[in-house]
Design an enzyme around this catalytic site. Sequence first.
Site, PDB file in Angstrom:
ATOM      1  CG  ASN A 170      79.645  68.103 -15.191  1.00  0.00           C
ATOM      2  OD1 ASN A 170      79.281  68.454 -16.338  1.00  0.00           O
ATOM      3  ND2 ASN A 170      80.846  68.275 -14.819  1.00  0.00           N
ATOM      4  CB  SER A 227      78.901  57.315 -15.569  1.00  0.00           C
ATOM      5  OG  SER A 227      79.680  57.072 -14.659  1.00  0.00           O
ATOM      6  CG  HIS A 235      81.093  56.679 -10.653  1.00  0.00           C
ATOM      7  ND1 HIS A 235      81.301  57.866 -10.037  1.00  0.00           N
ATOM      8  CD2 HIS A 235      81.759  56.712 -11.817  1.00  0.00           C
ATOM      9  CE1 HIS A 235      82.218  58.712 -10.794  1.00  0.00           C
ATOM     10  NE2 HIS A 235      82.008  57.973 -12.048  1.00  0.00           N
ATOM     11  CB  THR A 243      86.552  38.889 -19.850  1.00  0.00           C
ATOM     12  OG1 THR A 243      87.234  37.914 -20.859  1.00  0.00           O
ATOM     13  CG2 THR A 243      85.796  38.347 -18.911  1.00  0.00           C
ATOM     14  CB  CYS A 269      87.626  66.447 -13.906  1.00  0.00           C
ATOM     15  SG  CYS A 269      86.287  65.114 -13.865  1.00  0.00           S
TER      16      CYS A 269
HETATM   17  C1  LIG Z   1      81.072  62.110 -14.347  1.00  0.00           C
HETATM   18  C2  LIG Z   1      80.757  62.530 -15.639  1.00  0.00           C
HETATM   19  C3  LIG Z   1      81.506  61.988 -16.750  1.00  0.00           C
HETATM   20  C4  LIG Z   1      82.567  60.949 -16.630  1.00  0.00           C
HETATM   21  O1  LIG Z   1      81.848  59.566 -16.191  1.00  0.00           O
HETATM   22  P1  LIG Z   1      83.029  58.633 -15.637  1.00  0.00           P
HETATM   23  O2  LIG Z   1      82.237  57.297 -15.343  1.00  0.00           O
HETATM   24  O3  LIG Z   1      83.496  59.237 -14.101  1.00  0.00           O
HETATM   25  O4  LIG Z   1      84.151  58.604 -16.542  1.00  0.00           O
HETATM   26  C5  LIG Z   1      81.008  62.331 -17.917  1.00  0.00           C
HETATM   27  N1  LIG Z   1      80.086  63.178 -18.373  1.00  0.00           N
HETATM   28  C6  LIG Z   1      79.476  63.938 -17.382  1.00  0.00           C
HETATM   29  C7  LIG Z   1      78.399  64.995 -17.539  1.00  0.00           C
HETATM   30  C8  LIG Z   1      79.778  63.480 -15.913  1.00  0.00           C
HETATM   31  O5  LIG Z   1      79.140  64.073 -14.820  1.00  0.00           O
END
Ligand SMILES: *Cc1c(COP(=O)(O)O)cnc(C)c1O
Length: 388
Positions: free
Chosen positions: A151, A199, A201, A237, A325
């Site tokens: 990331n 994920s 978002h 649910t 984070c």
């Molecule tokens: C953002 C991210 C996550 C966490 O995902 P969330 O949906 O925000 O909890 C986990 N791993 C990586 C590599 C990420 O970039």
Amino acid sequence: MKKIYFDHNATTPVDPEVLDAMLPFLKEEFGNPSSIHWAGRNSRKAIEEGRDKVCRLLNCANLELIFTSSGTEGDNHAIKGVAYAKKEKGNHIITTKVEHPAVLNTCKHLAKDGFETTYLDVDSDGMIDLEVLKAAITPKTILISIMYANNETGVILPIKEIGDIAKARDVTFHTDAVQAAGKIPLDAQKLNVDLLTISGHKLYGPKGTGALFAKRGVRLVPLIHGGHHDRNRRGGTENVAGIAGLGKAAEIAMRDMEKESAQLSTLRNRIEKGLAEKIPHIKVNGHADKRLPNTANISFEFVEGESLLLNLDMKGIAASSGSACTSGSLEPSHVLLAMGLTHEMSHGSVRFSLGKSNTAGDVEYLIEIMPAIVERMRSMSPLYAGAK
Ligand SMILES: *Cc1c(COP(=O)(O)O)cnc(C)c1O
């Protein structure tokens, strides 16, 4: 003021098509997908359509997908789920030093339950050594968890090769593919992975959604116990609107990935080249080719990354240092430290992560304003005076 968003690895805006796919299930289509009557039927259908679409993105079977509330939940479910399912066989986990906290802190937590984790080093490009991985596997090793793409730097790890090694040694293999999904093609079958996290978002879907691919036959203890949802693998649910949105996001990603990836890498390369031409003492972090198309991670020597971000923010530019984070704390990035950067260079790093809405104009604006900001900050650094 111009507003430019260069922080797509932290989160992406919801695509308007995604929002449209979600709205009916936040309004009139309120039924419980587990109900057998008319009110539940469309909700059930939306979940199954969402599942089809996500499975197409990952090239997996419908039975192999578990919906989650986030990438973090997917990582927790994969790691704890395998650890508890295989604890009779062994207690050893292998991961890397550059994982997301969702993986690192899950492994750290499991130490309290007697699990031991080996954290593999990376080289200055952010790559692991496959021979070191092979040597780390013991008869007690039950799980390898290694991210697909980092990331912070965008570095892409050799997932296929790791999968082959894991398979040959009969070790379950999980990959956190949160940053890879939607940016580069994924194929759960070809990669020899047992578990794969995504994920919503991070690919223009809604926050609080995600999915975990769990290959047929992989034993997994549930994280959330409850009703018979998702074949008893996750109680609760379902988030019907969220799943409809995630499915739509997966569909759009498949449709647009190739074109978008070419556009984004052109912009990203322009940022790296443009800044390097105008600003001395900078370093681009991460492997030159094995990298996501949208991510530039750059260290500015003699500059404090957090202050640089504030200066950029004042000019309307959103970027980040390290992972979202950990920013806010003044800890230098664990990823860059693992790649051998000094504390100073880690502190002076900024991540620009591009996405759909970014234009060549955004990039030129950044290249135009950046040199003066950096120069002003450096002029206050006693170290810089000596280095000049
Ligand atoms: C953002 C991210 C996550 C966490 O995902 P969330 O949906 O925000 O909890 C986990 N791993 C990586 C590599 C990420 O970039």
